[in-house]
Enzyme design. Structure first.
Site, PDB file in Angstrom:
ATOM      1  N   LYS A 131     -11.581 -10.292  55.152  1.00  0.00           N
ATOM      2  CA  LYS A 131     -10.613  -9.293  55.605  1.00  0.00           C
ATOM      3  C   LYS A 131     -10.410  -8.275  54.492  1.00  0.00           C
ATOM      4  CE  LYS A 131      -5.668  -9.237  56.598  1.00  0.00           C
ATOM      5  NZ  LYS A 131      -5.443  -8.113  57.434  1.00  0.00           N
ATOM      6  N   GLY A 170     -11.629  -3.856  48.718  1.00  0.00           N
ATOM      7  CA  GLY A 170     -12.728  -4.200  47.806  1.00  0.00           C
ATOM      8  C   GLY A 170     -12.386  -5.335  46.850  1.00  0.00           C
ATOM      9  N   ARG A 171     -11.425  -6.142  47.204  1.00  0.00           N
ATOM     10  CA  ARG A 171     -10.993  -7.273  46.362  1.00  0.00           C
ATOM     11  C   ARG A 171     -10.382  -6.831  45.029  1.00  0.00           C
ATOM     12  NH1 ARG A 171     -11.035  -9.002  50.589  1.00  0.00           N
ATOM     13  NH2 ARG A 171     -12.103 -10.805  51.458  1.00  0.00           N
ATOM     14  N   LEU A 172     -10.005  -5.541  44.922  1.00  0.00           N
ATOM     15  CA  LEU A 172      -9.381  -5.065  43.678  1.00  0.00           C
ATOM     16  C   LEU A 172      -7.857  -5.127  43.842  1.00  0.00           C
ATOM     17  CD1 LEU A 172     -11.751  -2.108  42.725  1.00  0.00           C
ATOM     18  CD2 LEU A 172     -11.727  -4.461  41.880  1.00  0.00           C
TER      19      LEU A 172
END
Ligand SMILES: Cc1cc2nc3c(=O)[nH]c(=O)nc-3n(C[C@H](O)[C@H](O)[C@H](O)COP(=O)(O)O)c2cc1C
Length: 215
Positions: free
Chosen positions: A12, A193-195
C-alpha cells in the site's frame, strides 16, 4: 508457495499526510492528544485499542490488545486483572511498550516506559462506572488461568450475580488500573515510496528531545 506470493504482493502506498518537526508539539503527551483528536474524528473503530507488550524478568516478551481509558499529563491508563499473565509480568518487570496502529490515518505510535498501578481510589472510581455485567465479569474470570470449560465461567457469573443481587458491587482487589509513564514516544506517519516520517521523543534531565528516525 502461492500463498507466499499473494502475501508478498500486498502493498500500500501511504499518501495522506506528513509529519514535520515544525508541526509537532514539544511535549509528546500533547502531540499524542492532537493525534488522538484526529483518531476520534475519523472512521476508526475502537481507536483506543492498543497493543501492550510486557516481558518476563528474563526478557521473554508477550503482547495483547487492551483499551486506553485515560490520557494523563504523566501517562497512559488502562485497566485489567492484576493477577493475569500481563499483571504478573508487570510485577516482575515494569518496562513495557504500547503500540497504536491507526490504519485509516496511516499512523502508528510507539510508547515505551515504566508502569505502575494507579491509586485504589482511581480504580474504584472507574470500576463503579462500568456496566453491571463487566463488574460481575471482573469477579467471575480468573483472567489468564486455564479453566476446564465455559461452564466454569458461567457458574461463577451466576454465583456472583446472586451474591451481589441489588447490592453495591465492589472492585475486586485484583482488578484495577495501570499508568504507563513514557520515556520514549515515536510518531510514525506513512509517506510514499516507504520514505515515512518518524519523529521520536526521548526524555533527558526532564526535558523532551525530538529526533528524526530513518524509515
Ligand atoms: C479490542 C480488545 C480490547 C481489549 N481490552 C482489554 C482491556 O482493556 N483489558 C484487559 O485486561 N483485556 C483486554 N482485552 C483482552 C486482552 O487482549 C487479553 O486477552 C487479556 O487481557 C489477557 O491477557 P494476558 O493473558 O496476556 O494477561 C481486549 C482484547 C481486545 C481484542
Amino acid at each position: 508457495m502461492q500463498n507466499v506470493i499473494e502475501l508478498a504482493s500486498i502493498r500500500k502506498e501511504y499518501r495522506l499526510q506528513s509529519l514535520l518537526e515544525k508541526d509537532v508539539n514539544a511535549n509528546p503527551i500533547n502531540q499524542f492528544k492532537k493525534w488522538w483528536q484526529d483518531a476520534m474524528h475519523s472512521q476508526i473503530d475502537e481507536p483506543n485499542a492498543m497493543t501492550l507488550a510486557t516481558c518476563t524478568r528474563d526478557g521473554k516478551p508477550s503482547a495483547r490488545i487492551v483499551l486506553l481509558k485515560a490520557i494523563k499529563q504523566n501517562g497512559f491508563v488502562f485497566f485489567t486483572n492484576y493477577n493475569s499473565k500481563k499483571g504478573k509480568q508487570i510485577h516482575d518487570n515494569p518496562f513495557v511498550c504500547l503500540v497504536f496502529f491507526w490504519k485509516e490515518l496511516e499512523r502508528q505510535v510507539r510508547i515505551e516506559g515504566t508502569i505502575k498501578k494507579i491509586s485504589k481510589k482511581e480504580s474504584d472510581e472507574y470500576f463503579s462506572k462500568r456496566p453491571v455485567e463487566s463488574r460481575i465479569g471482573a469477579w467471575s474470570s480468573p483472567q489468564s488461568k486455564v479453566i476446564k470449560n465455559r461452564n466454569v465461567l458461567e457458574k461463577e457469573v451466576l454465583f456472583f450475580t446472586k451474591k451481589f443481587q441489588s447490592q453495591h458491587i465492589p472492585r475486586p482487589d485484583n482488578w484495577g488500573g495501570y499508568i504507563l509513564q513514557p520515556n520514549l514516544v515515536e510518531f510514525w506517519q506513512g509517506r510514499p515510496g516507504r520514505l515515512h516520517d518518524r519523529l521520536q521523543y526521548t526524555i533527558k534531565n526532564k526535558l523532551w528531545h525530538i529526533e528524526r528516525l530513518a524509515p
